[in-house]
Structure formats: C-alpha cells, structure tokens
Write an enzyme that holds these catalytic residues in place. Structure first.
Site, PDB file in Angstrom:
ATOM      1  N   ASN A 151      25.971 -15.413  -0.661  1.00 53.27           N
ATOM      2  CA  ASN A 151      26.924 -15.399  -1.975  1.00 53.27           C
ATOM      3  C   ASN A 151      27.340 -13.890  -1.980  1.00 53.27           C
ATOM      4  O   ASN A 151      28.340 -13.701  -2.657  1.00 53.27           O
ATOM      5  CB  ASN A 151      26.089 -15.342  -3.133  1.00 53.27           C
ATOM      6  CG  ASN A 151      24.778 -14.791  -3.400  1.00 53.27           C
ATOM      7  OD1 ASN A 151      24.260 -14.078  -2.438  1.00 53.27           O
ATOM      8  ND2 ASN A 151      24.323 -14.641  -4.496  1.00 53.27           N
ATOM      9  N   GLY A 227      17.343 -14.885  -0.211  1.00 56.09           N
ATOM     10  CA  GLY A 227      17.810 -16.302  -0.517  1.00 56.09           C
ATOM     11  C   GLY A 227      16.923 -16.990  -1.408  1.00 56.09           C
ATOM     12  O   GLY A 227      16.531 -16.370  -2.371  1.00 56.09           O
ATOM     13  N   GLU A 247      13.890 -11.176  -1.355  1.00 58.23           N
ATOM     14  CA  GLU A 247      14.659 -11.071  -2.560  1.00 58.23           C
ATOM     15  C   GLU A 247      15.065 -12.513  -2.929  1.00 58.23           C
ATOM     16  O   GLU A 247      16.205 -12.965  -2.020  1.00 58.23           O
ATOM     17  CB  GLU A 247      15.889 -10.063  -2.035  1.00 58.23           C
ATOM     18  CG  GLU A 247      15.698  -8.785  -1.656  1.00 58.23           C
ATOM     19  CD  GLU A 247      15.351  -7.944  -2.902  1.00 58.23           C
ATOM     20  OE1 GLU A 247      15.389  -8.327  -3.975  1.00 58.23           O
ATOM     21  OE2 GLU A 247      14.885  -6.861  -2.648  1.00 58.23           O
ATOM     22  N   CYS A 281      22.120 -14.025  -7.875  1.00 56.36           N
ATOM     23  CA  CYS A 281      20.828 -14.337  -8.096  1.00 56.36           C
ATOM     24  C   CYS A 281      20.448 -13.708  -9.542  1.00 56.36           C
ATOM     25  O   CYS A 281      19.178 -14.027 -10.310  1.00 56.36           O
ATOM     26  CB  CYS A 281      20.102 -13.601  -7.129  1.00 56.36           C
ATOM     27  SG  CYS A 281      20.424 -11.842  -6.734  1.00 56.36           S
TER      28      CYS A 281
HETATM   29  N1  LIG Z   1      17.146 -11.521  -5.087  1.00 60.30           N
HETATM   30  C1  LIG Z   1      18.454 -11.500  -4.428  1.00 60.30           C
HETATM   31  O1  LIG Z   1      18.778 -10.051  -4.244  1.00 60.30           O
HETATM   32  C2  LIG Z   1      19.287 -12.421  -4.007  1.00 60.30           C
HETATM   33  C3  LIG Z   1      20.571 -12.354  -3.725  1.00 60.30           C
HETATM   34  C4  LIG Z   1      21.413 -13.080  -3.190  1.00 60.30           C
HETATM   35  C5  LIG Z   1      20.872 -14.612  -3.282  1.00 60.30           C
HETATM   36  N2  LIG Z   1      19.556 -14.673  -3.874  1.00 60.30           N
HETATM   37  C6  LIG Z   1      19.244 -16.387  -3.525  1.00 60.30           C
HETATM   38  O2  LIG Z   1      19.656 -16.798  -2.510  1.00 60.30           O
HETATM   39  C7  LIG Z   1      19.794 -18.362  -2.702  1.00 60.30           C
HETATM   40  C8  LIG Z   1      21.387 -18.687  -2.376  1.00 60.30           C
HETATM   41  O3  LIG Z   1      21.663 -18.548  -1.262  1.00 60.30           O
HETATM   42  P1  LIG Z   1      21.412 -19.442   0.089  1.00 60.30           P
HETATM   43  O4  LIG Z   1      21.938 -20.853  -0.443  1.00 60.30           O
HETATM   44  O5  LIG Z   1      22.218 -18.904   0.944  1.00 60.30           O
HETATM   45  O6  LIG Z   1      20.059 -19.462   0.209  1.00 60.30           O
HETATM   46  P2  LIG Z   1      19.080 -20.136   1.423  1.00 60.30           P
HETATM   47  O7  LIG Z   1      17.645 -19.987   1.200  1.00 60.30           O
HETATM   48  O8  LIG Z   1      19.585 -21.724   1.488  1.00 60.30           O
HETATM   49  O9  LIG Z   1      19.446 -19.573   2.952  1.00 60.30           O
HETATM   50  C9  LIG Z   1      19.285 -18.015   3.045  1.00 60.30           C
HETATM   51  C10 LIG Z   1      19.308 -17.760   4.427  1.00 60.30           C
HETATM   52  O10 LIG Z   1      17.933 -18.427   5.126  1.00 60.30           O
HETATM   53  C11 LIG Z   1      18.122 -18.971   6.031  1.00 60.30           C
HETATM   54  N3  LIG Z   1      17.220 -20.119   6.143  1.00 60.30           N
HETATM   55  C12 LIG Z   1      17.233 -21.329   5.691  1.00 60.30           C
HETATM   56  N4  LIG Z   1      15.987 -22.054   5.865  1.00 60.30           N
HETATM   57  C13 LIG Z   1      15.364 -21.168   6.818  1.00 60.30           C
HETATM   58  C14 LIG Z   1      14.079 -21.129   7.118  1.00 60.30           C
HETATM   59  N5  LIG Z   1      13.263 -22.074   7.040  1.00 60.30           N
HETATM   60  N6  LIG Z   1      13.637 -20.079   7.854  1.00 60.30           N
HETATM   61  C15 LIG Z   1      14.324 -18.832   7.988  1.00 60.30           C
HETATM   62  N7  LIG Z   1      15.695 -18.802   7.286  1.00 60.30           N
HETATM   63  C16 LIG Z   1      16.026 -19.826   6.584  1.00 60.30           C
HETATM   64  C17 LIG Z   1      19.684 -19.669   5.975  1.00 60.30           C
HETATM   65  O11 LIG Z   1      20.319 -19.943   6.964  1.00 60.30           O
HETATM   66  C18 LIG Z   1      20.495 -18.462   5.293  1.00 60.30           C
HETATM   67  O12 LIG Z   1      20.627 -17.580   6.364  1.00 60.30           O
HETATM   68  C19 LIG Z   1      19.749 -18.495  -4.492  1.00 60.30           C
HETATM   69  O13 LIG Z   1      18.624 -18.826  -4.446  1.00 60.30           O
HETATM   70  C20 LIG Z   1      20.018 -16.776  -4.879  1.00 60.30           C
HETATM   71  O14 LIG Z   1      19.213 -16.620  -6.143  1.00 60.30           O
HETATM   72  C21 LIG Z   1      18.773 -13.791  -3.876  1.00 60.30           C
HETATM   73  O1  LIG Z   2      22.917 -12.487  -5.933  1.00 64.17           O
HETATM   74  C1  LIG Z   2      22.194 -11.595  -6.082  1.00 64.17           C
HETATM   75  C2  LIG Z   2      22.746 -10.396  -5.776  1.00 64.17           C
HETATM   76  O2  LIG Z   2      21.764  -9.329  -5.486  1.00 64.17           O
HETATM   77  C3  LIG Z   2      23.776  -9.541  -6.390  1.00 64.17           C
HETATM   78  S1  LIG Z   2      24.366  -8.081  -5.939  1.00 64.17           S
HETATM   79  O3  LIG Z   2      24.952  -8.397  -4.889  1.00 64.17           O
HETATM   80  O4  LIG Z   2      23.206  -7.529  -6.035  1.00 64.17           O
HETATM   81  O5  LIG Z   2      24.983  -7.719  -7.146  1.00 64.17           O
END
Ligand SMILES: NC(=O)c1ccc[n+]([C@@H]2O[C@H](COP(=O)([O-])OP(=O)(O)OC[C@H]3O[C@@H](n4cnc5c(N)ncnc54)[C@H](O)[C@@H]3O)[C@@H](O)[C@H]2O)c1
Ligand SMILES: O=C[C@H](O)CS(=O)(=O)O
Length: 474
Positions: A151, A227, A247, A281
């Site tokens: 994202n 993620g 995160e 997120c």
């Molecule tokens: N807290 C934060 O800062 C933050 C920021 C951005 C996104 N997010 C979260 O990320 C999610 C969306 O992103 P997404 O769909 O790309 O997430 P995702 O968890 O599907 O994937 C994230 C990354 O993890 C990898 N991955 C998947 N399975 C794995 C495994 N078993 N072991 C190691 N790596 C693996 C993916 O290939 C990708 O690179 C949402 O839940 C969102 O809230 C959190």
């Molecule tokens: O999607 C969650 C991210 O942490 C938002 S931001 O890039 O930090 O603004």
C-alpha cells in the site's frame, strides 16, 4: 523484464509474475522470481557484505549515500509517482505525496546516521585504588530482512531500508509481489547513489516461496515486517531468536465530541477514511460521534463523501481509485452486504464494479459485524453515536487492534484525558488517526504489532547495545 538484484547483479529466471495495473488490468511489468537457491545466495552475500564492507563504512559515508539517494529521488518525483499509480492504483496526487515523504525519510536517516551515540557509565573508584569505567556502544545487528506491503511501496520500504543502512546494517529486501516495480527502481537508485554492492539485496518472490524461508534463515539477525496480522503472527512464531518488528493492521477509531469543529472533522475524515480506497493501516474505520452533534456530522459527512471523484488514478482530479485487485474489492463488498443483511444501513456507496468500490458510509452497525470488528482495508467507514466520554473510550478500545486514534474536541483537559485512556500506539488531537509524520514513534499495541518505526526509533530497534567495561588503576 525486471528481477532480483543480488550483489549488484540482476538475476534472470523462467519463473515469471505479471504485475497488472489495478485500474485497467494492463501489464505494468514482468517480474523474474527468485528461487530458494538464489535467496540463500542473497542472504550469504548480505552476511558477507556486512562483515567485509558495512562494518568498516564510516557514519559520514552512510549519511552521504542516504542524502544522495534523496537528492536523486527529488529529481525524479514524477517518474516514481507514476510507477506507484500504475502498480498500486494509487491516485497520482497521493502517489506524489508518498514520494515526497519517502525523500524526507531518506533525509531523516541521513541525519540520524551521524547521531548514533553511546554513553559512559560513571563507576566510583573503590577505596583500594582501583576504579572502573563503563562504555555503552550502539552497534549494528548484521542483516536486516525488510518485508513490505503493497500500500505504500516506496515509503514503507524506506522506513526499513534507510534506518537499517544509517545504523550500519545490510538489508535483504523482499517487497510485496503486487508492487515490485518501485522496489526495483528504488534499489537501482541506491546503486546510482553509490551504495556498495550487496548492502541492499533485492529478492523478488511471494510470501510463501521467499518470505517464509527468509524469516527462518540463520544468517538473518532481524526481521522488520509491515503487513497483515495473520502473516505477522506466523513471522513471530517462526523467527526464533531474531529481533522482530511487526507493523500490522488496525480498525482505527476517531472520536468526535460535541464541542468539536464539525466542519474541520468532516473535511479531514473524508480523506481519513477514503484516501487510497481505505487501504491504509491507520484509515479511519470507526467514527464515534457524540449524540448532540451526530445528525449534523452525518449529514455533512455523507454530502462531502458523495462529492468524491471515483475513477482513473492517473487523472489529477481523481480522489478515489481502484482497490489493489478484484478479489479484495469483492471481499469488502461481501462485508458490506453481510452487515446490511444484519440490520446496518448503507448511507452512501456500497457499489462494486471490478476493482472499484464506491466510498461507503454505514450506520446502525453492531460491534460483532466484520466492518467494525475486523480491519476493513477498503473504502468503508461506520458512524456510531455515543452519549458520554466513558462510553466513547469503551467503544474505541473494544478492538483487538491499537495503532492510532483521533480525538476531536476543544476541551484540552478532556483531549489529554481521553488520549491517556485510548489503547493505541499513538493518539492525535484534532487530527485524524490516518495522519502520520515520518519522524514520530510509530507502531501498535495489542495485535497491531510490536516495536516502533519512525527513523530514530527504527535505528534503536536496528542496533544492539554493547557494554565494554574497564578496570583502572587510579
Ligand atoms: N502498521 C503499519 O505500519 C502498516 C502499514 C501498511 C500496511 N499494513 C498492513 O498490511 C496489510 C496490507 O498489506 P499486504 O496485503 O501487502 O499484506 P500481506 O501481509 O499480505 O503481505 C505483506 C508482505 O508479507 C509477505 N508475506 C506474505 N506471507 C508471508 C509469510 N508467510 N512469511 C513472510 N512474508 C510473507 C508478502 O509477500 C508481502 O511482501 C494490512 O493488514 C495493513 O494494515 C500495516
Ligand atoms: O498503511 C499504513 C501506513 O503506515 C500509512 S503511512 O504510510 O505510514 O502513512
């Protein structure tokens, strides 16, 4: 065709993944995926480069490279923004904003590299003429695995890569397979800025084929993951003794009290809920409004939301573009329909066509509905009334997540009291939960994660404290 970059060289492969533009399904790039053998080679190389190169590199050199990378990116804002539009479907204005933030993250890290310091522990001389002196140093960990989501493909990758380099580590970078093109361009940019080969190794692949073995690899010292919650949980379980930063997601609450500036709250919460189709997120997912101003807030909020322009992310006037893929849009639509079948009201939106889901406001929702209890990660927000302050805090804390929250009130005592009671890593007053500046400590409590990012704080998490003591004759 683009692929992994290991020790400065691009790796070809027959295992190809097509990256498609989420808006029009055009092929953006073909990605050569790495094999397990190539992953092993990349980790070995990162490990060797840490010992042979990075341990010897002075802080001012690391700082210079980070600054040079920022300068180069500044010259190519449009080029990077267009990649984000194409591979993530993020509207162009938001994509530009992401690139601008990424530049700032590099600059913060460039400064931080020069300020990593330790301390001296005074130890009083003993009566017999012997004394001791204690030194505490901050040293790099070794190889940091950076696993990133789709994202914010540039900014969130840099929140790991830049502090890791500032602290003197090498990085094994595994970007989201949905958005690998910006990751490739970013790695090339570091090369151009003079980063030695092997300091940043890029390995393309899926979570299953590359992510999982990477997390379990013996020569990785830290896993920094951003993620989803299920993946974060499995990483925590399989990482063994490695340091781990997670995160993860949230269903962020925003509280509007009756003395708040309603127009300002409405204006900012439209962005807070629908920016990048809610795939943020810290997106505003639950808005709790005090009963006295509930109708006024809701009416204005619906009106402003209906005015959003939905469509082609490459157009300057588009507010809301597509979701990352059709499966995700269908999943979110099912959650809306389930809620509606169980008594919720769709005030506006709720229509899905391919990857587009129209900005959706729901009312009459229940705490058990998925649109409330889980992370929607879609352009869906619920507006819920409350009567008393205690009730609002209780509603807001009724979640497995705790990343950021927003509180809107003119009463400073109440604002700080509520901020203290909210179970989140961060609270904004008169600002939306969705706001982040890249130098604040950022991360979650409960199941939103562990550890903190925000360059200075990430550097702390990416270094180890080492004590050296000396016995002295005084
Ligand atoms: N807290 C934060 O800062 C933050 C920021 C951005 C996104 N997010 C979260 O990320 C999610 C969306 O992103 P997404 O769909 O790309 O997430 P995702 O968890 O599907 O994937 C994230 C990354 O993890 C990898 N991955 C998947 N399975 C794995 C495994 N078993 N072991 C190691 N790596 C693996 C993916 O290939 C990708 O690179 C949402 O839940 C969102 O809230 C959190
Ligand atoms: O999607 C969650 C991210 O942490 C938002 S931001 O890039 O930090 O603004």
């Amino acid at each position: 065709m683009i692929g992994s970059i290991i020790n400065g060289h691009e790796i070809a492969s027959d295992n190809i993944l097509e990256v498609k533009n989420p808006y029009n399904q055009e092929v953006v790039a073909e990605i050569a995926l790495a094999s397990k053998k190539e992953l092993d080679y990349a980790v070995e190389n990162s490990f060797e480069t840490f010992h042979a190169t990075m341990k010897q590199m002075p802080a001012h050199d690391r700082s210079d490279i980070l600054r040079k990378t920022a300068d180069l990116m500044e010259e190519r804002v449009e080029e990077f923004a267009e990649i984000v539009v194409q591979e993530a479907g993020k509207p162009i204005t938001s994509s530009r904003a992401e690139v601008e933030r990424a530049i700032q993250v590099l600059r913060f890290a460039s400064e931080e590299a020069k300020h990593i310091s330790g301390e001296v522990i005074p130890m009083d001389a003993a009566m017999n003429g012997e004394g001791r002196l204690g030194l505490v140093k901050r040293i790099p960990l070794g190889v940091v695995a950076a696993i990133t989501p789709f994202n914010f493909p540039l900014n969130l990758s840099l929140h790991k890569i830049a502090p890791a380099i500032a602290a003197g580590n090498t990085v094994l970078f595994k970007p989201a397979e949905k958005t690998p093109v910006s990751a490739y361009k970013l790695t090339k940019l570091f090369q151009e800025a003079g980063l030695p080969d092997g300091v940043l190794n890029l390995v393309m692949g899926t979570g299953k084929e590359v992510g999982e073995p990477l997390v379990q690899h013996d020569k990785i010292h830290k896993v920094s993951f951003t993620g989803s919650l299920p993946v974060g949980r499995s990483i925590r379980e399989s990482a063994g003794f490695k340091k781990v930063t997670l995160e993860l997601g949230s269903n962020s609450p925003n509280l509007i009290f009756d003395d708040a500036d309603i127009d300002q709250a409405v204006e900012s919460l439209v962005k807070g809920a629908f920016a990048f189709s809610g795939q943020v997120c810290i997106s505003a997912q639950r808005i709790y409004v005090q009963s006295e101003v509930y109708d006024q807030f809701l009416e204005k909020y619906i009106e402003k939301t209906k005015a959003l322009k939905v469509g082609d992310p490459s157009k300057e006037d588009t507010d809301v573009g597509p979701m990352i893929n059709e499966k995700e849009a269908e999943r979110a639509k099912t959650w809306i329909d389930d809620a509606a079948e169980n008594g919720a009201t769709i005030e506006t939106g709720g229509e899905q066509d391919g990857t587009i889901l129209t900005p959706t406001i729901m009312t009459n929702v229940d705490r058990n509905m998925k649109v409330i209890a889980e992370e929607v990660f879609a352009p869906i927000v619920s507006v819920i009334p409350f009567d008393e302050e205690e009730e609002a805090v209780k509603f807001a804390n009724d979640s497995i997540y705790g990343l950021q929250a927003g509180v809107f009130t003119k009463d400073l005592d109440r604002a700080l009291r509520v901020a203290d009671k909210l179970e989140t890593g961060g609270v904004w007053i008169n600002e939306i939960s969705t706001y982040r500046q890249d130098n604040i400590p950022y991360g979650g409590v409960k199941q939103s994660g562990m550890g903190r990012e925000g360059v200075k704080y990430a550097v702390e998490d990416m270094t180890e404290l080492k004590f050296i003591g000396m016995k002295l004759k005084t």
